[in-house]
Design a protein around this motif. Structure first.
Motif, PDB file in Angstrom:
ATOM      1  N   LEU A 102      39.222  31.139  63.160  1.00 55.26           N
ATOM      2  CA  LEU A 102      38.292  30.947  62.038  1.00 55.26           C
ATOM      3  C   LEU A 102      38.159  29.471  61.686  1.00 55.26           C
ATOM      4  O   LEU A 102      39.068  28.673  61.918  1.00 55.26           O
ATOM      5  CB  LEU A 102      38.802  31.715  60.811  1.00 55.26           C
ATOM      6  CG  LEU A 102      38.738  33.243  60.882  1.00 55.26           C
ATOM      7  CD1 LEU A 102      39.646  33.866  59.825  1.00 55.26           C
ATOM      8  CD2 LEU A 102      37.303  33.736  60.697  1.00 55.26           C
ATOM      9  N   LYS A 103      37.019  29.124  61.114  1.00 54.58           N
ATOM     10  CA  LYS A 103      36.797  27.786  60.569  1.00 54.58           C
ATOM     11  C   LYS A 103      36.800  27.891  59.039  1.00 54.58           C
ATOM     12  O   LYS A 103      36.501  28.956  58.492  1.00 54.58           O
ATOM     13  CB  LYS A 103      35.427  27.254  61.011  1.00 54.58           C
ATOM     14  CG  LYS A 103      35.185  27.255  62.501  1.00 54.58           C
ATOM     15  CD  LYS A 103      35.858  26.070  63.153  1.00 54.58           C
ATOM     16  CE  LYS A 103      35.655  26.075  64.654  1.00 54.58           C
ATOM     17  NZ  LYS A 103      36.867  25.609  65.354  1.00 54.58           N
ATOM     18  N   LEU A 104      37.035  26.803  58.398  1.00 56.17           N
ATOM     19  CA  LEU A 104      36.964  26.779  56.929  1.00 56.17           C
ATOM     20  C   LEU A 104      35.592  27.282  56.459  1.00 56.17           C
ATOM     21  O   LEU A 104      35.475  27.912  55.412  1.00 56.17           O
ATOM     22  CB  LEU A 104      37.226  25.351  56.423  1.00 56.17           C
ATOM     23  CG  LEU A 104      37.314  25.172  54.908  1.00 56.17           C
ATOM     24  CD1 LEU A 104      38.353  26.073  54.266  1.00 56.17           C
ATOM     25  CD2 LEU A 104      37.623  23.709  54.551  1.00 56.17           C
ATOM     26  N   LEU A 107      35.462  30.956  55.763  1.00 60.41           N
ATOM     27  CA  LEU A 107      35.973  31.307  54.427  1.00 60.41           C
ATOM     28  C   LEU A 107      34.922  30.995  53.377  1.00 60.41           C
ATOM     29  O   LEU A 107      34.636  31.815  52.485  1.00 60.41           O
ATOM     30  CB  LEU A 107      37.260  30.525  54.137  1.00 60.41           C
ATOM     31  CG  LEU A 107      37.860  30.731  52.734  1.00 60.41           C
ATOM     32  CD1 LEU A 107      38.297  32.171  52.517  1.00 60.41           C
ATOM     33  CD2 LEU A 107      39.033  29.771  52.488  1.00 60.41           C
ATOM     34  N   GLU A 108      34.335  29.816  53.493  1.00 62.46           N
ATOM     35  CA  GLU A 108      33.360  29.407  52.467  1.00 62.46           C
ATOM     36  C   GLU A 108      32.127  30.312  52.473  1.00 62.46           C
ATOM     37  O   GLU A 108      31.560  30.608  51.418  1.00 62.46           O
ATOM     38  CB  GLU A 108      32.967  27.941  52.689  1.00 62.46           C
ATOM     39  CG  GLU A 108      34.109  27.000  52.272  1.00 62.46           C
ATOM     40  CD  GLU A 108      33.903  25.550  52.714  1.00 62.46           C
ATOM     41  OE1 GLU A 108      33.099  25.314  53.647  1.00 62.46           O
ATOM     42  OE2 GLU A 108      34.555  24.666  52.118  1.00 62.46           O
ATOM     43  N   LEU A 111      33.243  33.614  50.764  1.00 59.17           N
ATOM     44  CA  LEU A 111      33.387  33.374  49.325  1.00 59.17           C
ATOM     45  C   LEU A 111      32.031  33.113  48.684  1.00 59.17           C
ATOM     46  O   LEU A 111      31.759  33.557  47.564  1.00 59.17           O
ATOM     47  CB  LEU A 111      34.312  32.178  49.065  1.00 59.17           C
ATOM     48  CG  LEU A 111      35.809  32.400  49.326  1.00 59.17           C
ATOM     49  CD1 LEU A 111      36.554  31.066  49.249  1.00 59.17           C
ATOM     50  CD2 LEU A 111      36.398  33.375  48.309  1.00 59.17           C
ATOM     51  N   ALA A 115      32.050  35.870  46.063  1.00 61.48           N
ATOM     52  CA  ALA A 115      32.607  35.313  44.824  1.00 61.48           C
ATOM     53  C   ALA A 115      31.581  34.451  44.103  1.00 61.48           C
ATOM     54  O   ALA A 115      31.168  34.762  42.985  1.00 61.48           O
ATOM     55  CB  ALA A 115      33.872  34.507  45.146  1.00 61.48           C
ATOM     56  N   ASN A 116      31.127  33.382  44.735  1.00 61.05           N
ATOM     57  CA  ASN A 116      30.180  32.494  44.060  1.00 61.05           C
ATOM     58  C   ASN A 116      28.896  33.237  43.689  1.00 61.05           C
ATOM     59  O   ASN A 116      28.377  33.090  42.585  1.00 61.05           O
ATOM     60  CB  ASN A 116      29.809  31.292  44.949  1.00 61.05           C
ATOM     61  CG  ASN A 116      31.014  30.399  45.250  1.00 61.05           C
ATOM     62  OD1 ASN A 116      32.160  30.835  45.169  1.00 61.05           O
ATOM     63  ND2 ASN A 116      30.751  29.151  45.606  1.00 61.05           N
ATOM     64  N   SER A 158      40.965  38.291  57.274  1.00 63.52           N
ATOM     65  CA  SER A 158      41.516  37.420  56.222  1.00 63.52           C
ATOM     66  C   SER A 158      40.447  36.827  55.311  1.00 63.52           C
ATOM     67  O   SER A 158      40.582  36.876  54.079  1.00 63.52           O
ATOM     68  CB  SER A 158      42.351  36.305  56.841  1.00 63.52           C
ATOM     69  OG  SER A 158      41.587  35.575  57.781  1.00 63.52           O
ATOM     70  N   THR A 159      39.386  36.275  55.874  1.00 64.74           N
ATOM     71  CA  THR A 159      38.415  35.596  55.004  1.00 64.74           C
ATOM     72  C   THR A 159      37.563  36.599  54.240  1.00 64.74           C
ATOM     73  O   THR A 159      37.208  36.381  53.085  1.00 64.74           O
ATOM     74  CB  THR A 159      37.509  34.646  55.804  1.00 64.74           C
ATOM     75  OG1 THR A 159      36.975  35.351  56.933  1.00 64.74           O
ATOM     76  CG2 THR A 159      38.309  33.457  56.323  1.00 64.74           C
ATOM     77  N   ALA A 161      38.540  39.561  53.292  1.00 65.65           N
ATOM     78  CA  ALA A 161      39.410  40.083  52.225  1.00 65.65           C
ATOM     79  C   ALA A 161      39.565  39.059  51.106  1.00 65.65           C
ATOM     80  O   ALA A 161      39.543  39.418  49.921  1.00 65.65           O
ATOM     81  CB  ALA A 161      40.772  40.472  52.806  1.00 65.65           C
ATOM     82  N   ALA A 162      39.734  37.808  51.442  1.00 67.15           N
ATOM     83  CA  ALA A 162      39.854  36.779  50.403  1.00 67.15           C
ATOM     84  C   ALA A 162      38.645  36.842  49.472  1.00 67.15           C
ATOM     85  O   ALA A 162      38.773  36.796  48.240  1.00 67.15           O
ATOM     86  CB  ALA A 162      39.979  35.396  51.042  1.00 67.15           C
ATOM     87  N   PHE A 165      38.600  40.256  47.473  1.00 67.22           N
ATOM     88  CA  PHE A 165      39.637  40.218  46.428  1.00 67.22           C
ATOM     89  C   PHE A 165      39.151  39.352  45.254  1.00 67.22           C
ATOM     90  O   PHE A 165      39.308  39.727  44.090  1.00 67.22           O
ATOM     91  CB  PHE A 165      40.935  39.606  46.981  1.00 67.22           C
ATOM     92  CG  PHE A 165      41.947  40.584  47.535  1.00 67.22           C
ATOM     93  CD1 PHE A 165      41.612  41.482  48.535  1.00 67.22           C
ATOM     94  CD2 PHE A 165      43.270  40.584  47.103  1.00 67.22           C
ATOM     95  CE1 PHE A 165      42.553  42.364  49.066  1.00 67.22           C
ATOM     96  CE2 PHE A 165      44.219  41.456  47.620  1.00 67.22           C
ATOM     97  CZ  PHE A 165      43.865  42.351  48.601  1.00 67.22           C
ATOM     98  N   ALA A 166      38.596  38.194  45.576  1.00 68.59           N
ATOM     99  CA  ALA A 166      38.130  37.286  44.519  1.00 68.59           C
ATOM    100  C   ALA A 166      37.068  37.976  43.664  1.00 68.59           C
ATOM    101  O   ALA A 166      37.057  37.884  42.432  1.00 68.59           O
ATOM    102  CB  ALA A 166      37.573  36.005  45.147  1.00 68.59           C
TER     103      ALA A 166
END
Lengths: 246, 246, 246, 246
Positions: A102-104, A107-108, A111, A115-116, A158-159, A161-162, A165-166
Motif C-alpha cells: 500500500l501507499k500512503l 490510506l488517504e 479516509l 471519514a473526511n 488495513s486502510t 478498515a481504518a 472505523f474512523a
C-alpha cells in the motif's frame, strides 16, 4: 403552505443508493448526490416517472467546495424546504492488498471518502436537521452506511478498515452530541455482499439464493431507522444475509 | 385452507409485552405467556375487542414442564397453525446490590429467567420456526429482549449482567446456527427506562418528555426485525431514548 | 513477624492451573484447589521439591459448602496469612453440540462451573483480598480464565458461550465495584488451544510449532497482571498463538 | 559478533515516551523520535548517564520524508543492528470541541498523527521487524498507544475518536497479517489521565493518590507485551487507574 421536507442521499449509483432514493421518495422529495450525472440520472428518471420528486446534483462528497455548491443548489431548487433525512452512502474504495504494497495515498483515499467526506456531509446537514427538529414528521435523521470493516480490522483490509472505523467513531460521537438535541444519528453495518447490477457475476455465499443483500431491503431498514420514535433510537445495527458467516 | 401462522410472546404484562402483543396481533393470532392470568387478561381482551385473536396461557417460562404444557395447549387451540414469530421478553429480575450482599440464589434467579428460560423457549420454538421456513410470510423469527446489562457489566449489577450476557451469547449462537436454515434470531438491547404504567412515578432522564422508551415504539422495531428480508437480517440493535447517556 | 501472603489457584490440573501454581509459588505459598487429589498432587510435590510451599485441597468449586470447607482448611494451615492473589481457572466443560441436541442440564453444568463457581469463589476471596489491600506487596488480584467463547457466541457452542459470557459479566462488574477499593479484577480471554499433556495429540493450527499456547507463557501474563501498579490496571486482555485466526 | 538489537520509540517527551525509552533501554539501545530535540534530550542524557545507549532523532512522524531520513540515520548509527521493538506513541492532538465548531483541518490533524503517522511508521518498521524474527531475543513487536477514544466515540471528541479508531483498525489488521509471520502487533488502550510533569496541576479522579496512571507502570506493561512468547500474543489490553470510572 408549510415548507415541505426533503431527504438527501449522498452516493447514489445503481446499488444501495438508488434503492434508498426510491424508498425515501415515497415520502419526501429526494436529492441525490453523485460524482457523475450518469450515476443518478436513471434513478431520477424512474422516481419522476412514478410521480415523485428527485433532484440529481453532481458533487464529490469529499470536496468541501463542491458540497457547499450542492447545498446552495438545493436551497434554490427547494426553497424553504427542511431536511428530514440525510444518508451518507459514500463508497470507501475498498481495496484488498498486503500492507507493505500500500501507499500512503491508499490510506488517504479511503479516509477521504469514509471519514473526511462524512465529516463534511455531517457539518452541512446537521444544522439543517437541527432546524427541522420541531416540525419534521419523524425525528430528523443522519444515517451512514458502514461495512464489516467498520467493526473488524481484517488482514489485507488495513486502510479500508481504518477509514470505516474512523467513520463509525464520527457516527458514535455525533449520536451522543446531537441525539439529546433531537437528531437521530445511526450507522448500519453492512456485513455482506450487496446484490447490485454491476456485481451480478460475483459469486457470494456459494451462489445460494438471497446470499447477497437485496438493496431494497437495506432501504427498508434505513426507513425504519428514520421513522423510529425519539424515545426509541437505534444507534447501530448490523445487516447480513441469512447464510453469511460471522 | 392453508394453515394460518401465529406469533407467541413470552413475558406479557402491561409494558413491552402487551405492546408486542398488540403489534403482532395486527397480522397474526397471538399467544401470550405470563406467570399470572392477570398479566395477560387485559391485553387479550383488548386485542379480541379490536377483532384480533389472542390466547393467554399461564406458564412460568423457566419451568420446562409448564412450557411443554403451554405448547400442548397451543396445538389444541390453533391446530395446524405454524409459528411465524416468537418473542422472549422475560423479566430478568434486575437487582441492584453490592456483590457481597448477594446470595447464590440471586444469581440463580437471574440466570433462571434470562438464560434457562430463554434456552427452554428456544428449544420449544426453534423446531416450530424451522418448519415454517418454507411457507411463512416473513422469515420465521426468534426475538429476545436484552438490556444495557447485556453488553456491560456495571458495578452493583453483577448477577443481572451475568444473566443478560448469557442470554446474549445464546442469541448469538442461535443466530449463527439457525440463520443459514432460514430462522432469524435477533437481540434488542434496550438501553433505557421503559414507559410502563407501573413505572409512571419513576423519574428518568430528568423527567424530560420522551425520556422513557415508548413500548409501542419498541414493538415497531421488533416488527421491523420480523419483516426483514432473509438477505438482510439484523442480529443485534440497540434502543434508547434520544436523551439517554451512553 | 508480619503475616505472609499467599495465592490461591482454583482449577489445577496438568495444564494452565499447574503453570500458574508454579509461577505464583516463586513469590507466595500457593493453595491449589481441584476436584481430585490426583490433579494437584504432582504440582504440589514439584513445588515442594523446589523449596516452595504448596497446599492441595480437594473441593468442587461449584459447591459452596466444599468451598467453605476449603477456606477453613486454609485458615488452619496458613494462620494469619493474607490473600494476595486468587485465580479462578475452572474448567467450563466446553461442549460442541447442535442446540437442539442439548439438554437444560448441559446449560446448567456449564453455568455451574463458569458462573456459579466463579461467583462462589469471588464471594469467598474478595473479602480476603480487600483485607490485604493496605499491606499486600502488589494490589490484591482476582483473575479469571476466559475463552474465545467469553466474547463470541459461536454456532454449536451455545451453552459454553452462555456460561463464559456470564463469567465475563461478573468479572466486569466486580472490577468496577472493587477496583476503586484497591482490588484488581481481570479476565484473560484465552483464544486458542493450550499445549497440555493430555492434548498432545490434538492437532491445532496445522501442527505448526508454537501453534498451541504454552501454559507457562499464560502464567507469565497472569503474573504481570498481578504485579501491575494500581494506577495501571488491565481489566481484560486476549491471548492467542501467533498463527491463530481471529 | 552477532548484530545487536535495538528498540525505537516514536513520540518521546517527558511522559509515557520517556518511561518507555528508559524501560526498553535496560535491554536494548533505544532510538527516540520526537519533533523537537528538547523533547528527547533529557531522556537521552539520563539513559546515557545510566550506562545505556540512546539516540535521539528529530522527525515529524507524520512526514514520510522525515521518517525516511530518520531510518537512514539509524542505519548509520547502528549499522547492522536489527529492530526488536517499535513503539508508536504519537500524540494525537486530542481536542474537545463541539462538532459544529470543528474545521476539516482538525480532523486531518488528528488523522495525520494517529492514522497516517502510524501507517508510515508501520511501513518502515514492519520490514525491519520481519527480518529480526528468526534471531530476536523476543518476538519482534510493534506497539501502539491507544486511548479511551480508540474504542468509544464520545460527544465532543469526534475527530480525536475518528483518528484513534482508525489507528486501532490498522493495529488489528496488522496483527492479523503479520502475527502469523512472527511479528507481534498490539494496542494498549490507555483509559485515564497519565501522570506527566506538564499535567501535574490537572486534577483527575478527585486528586486521589494514584488516580493518574504512572507512565513507568505503562512501560512495564509494554515491556511485558514485548516479551510474550509467540504462542501467547496479546493483541489488545486496556489500562486505567484503579479509581477510574469505565
Amino acid at each position: 403552505m408549510a415548507p415541505p421536507f426533503y431527504a438527501i442521499i449522498s452516493g447514489v449509483g445503481t446499488g444501495t443508493g438508488s434503492s434508498l432514493a426510491r424508498r425515501f421518495a415515497k415520502s419526501y422529495p429526494v436529492v441525490l448526490l453523485s460524482r457523475k450525472p450518469s450515476s443518478y440520472e436513471p434513478v431520477v428518471a424512474e422516481i419522476t416517472a412514478a410521480g415523485g420528486t428527485a433532484i440529481g446534483i453532481t458533487a464529490d462528497a469529499s470536496d468541501p467546495v463542491a458540497v457547499d455548491a450542492a447545498f446552495a443548489q438545493i436551497e434554490e431548487k427547494l426553497p424553504g424546504a427542511k431536511l428530514a433525512a440525510a444518508v451518507y452512502n459514500g463508497h470507501a474504495g475498498m481495496s484488498r492488498k498486503p500492507f507493505l504494497e500500500l501507499k500512503l495515498e491508499d490510506l488517504e483515499t479511503s479516509l477521504g471518502t469514509a471519514a473526511n467526506g462524512f465529516f463534511i456531509f455531517a457539518q452541512k446537514t446537521i444544522p439543517l436537521l437541527l432546524s427541522a427538529v420541531s416540525s419534521s414528521p419523524h425525528p430528523p435523521t443522519l444515517l451512514v452506511t458502514g461495512a464489516t470493516a467498520s467493526v473488524r480490522g481484517s488482514a489485507l483490509f488495513s486502510t479500508f478498515a481504518a477509514a470505516k472505523f474512523a467513520q463509525r467513531a464520527l457516527a458514535q460521537s455525533l449520536a451522543r452530541e446531537f441525539g439529546p438535541k433531537g437528531v437521530h444519528v445511526a450507522l448500519a453495518v453492512i456485513d455482506g455482499g450487496i446484490d447490485t447490477p454491476w456485481g451480478k457475476d460475483r459469486v457470494v455465499n456459494g451462489g445460494v439464493e438471497d446470499g447477497k443483500i437485496d438493496p431494497d431491503a437495506i432501504a427498508e431498514s434505513y426507513w425504519h431507522l428514520h421513522t423510529q420514535h425519539r424515545s426509541c433510537f437505534t444507534q447501530e445495527l448490523d445487516i447480513r444475509p441469512y447464510v453469511e458467516k460471522f
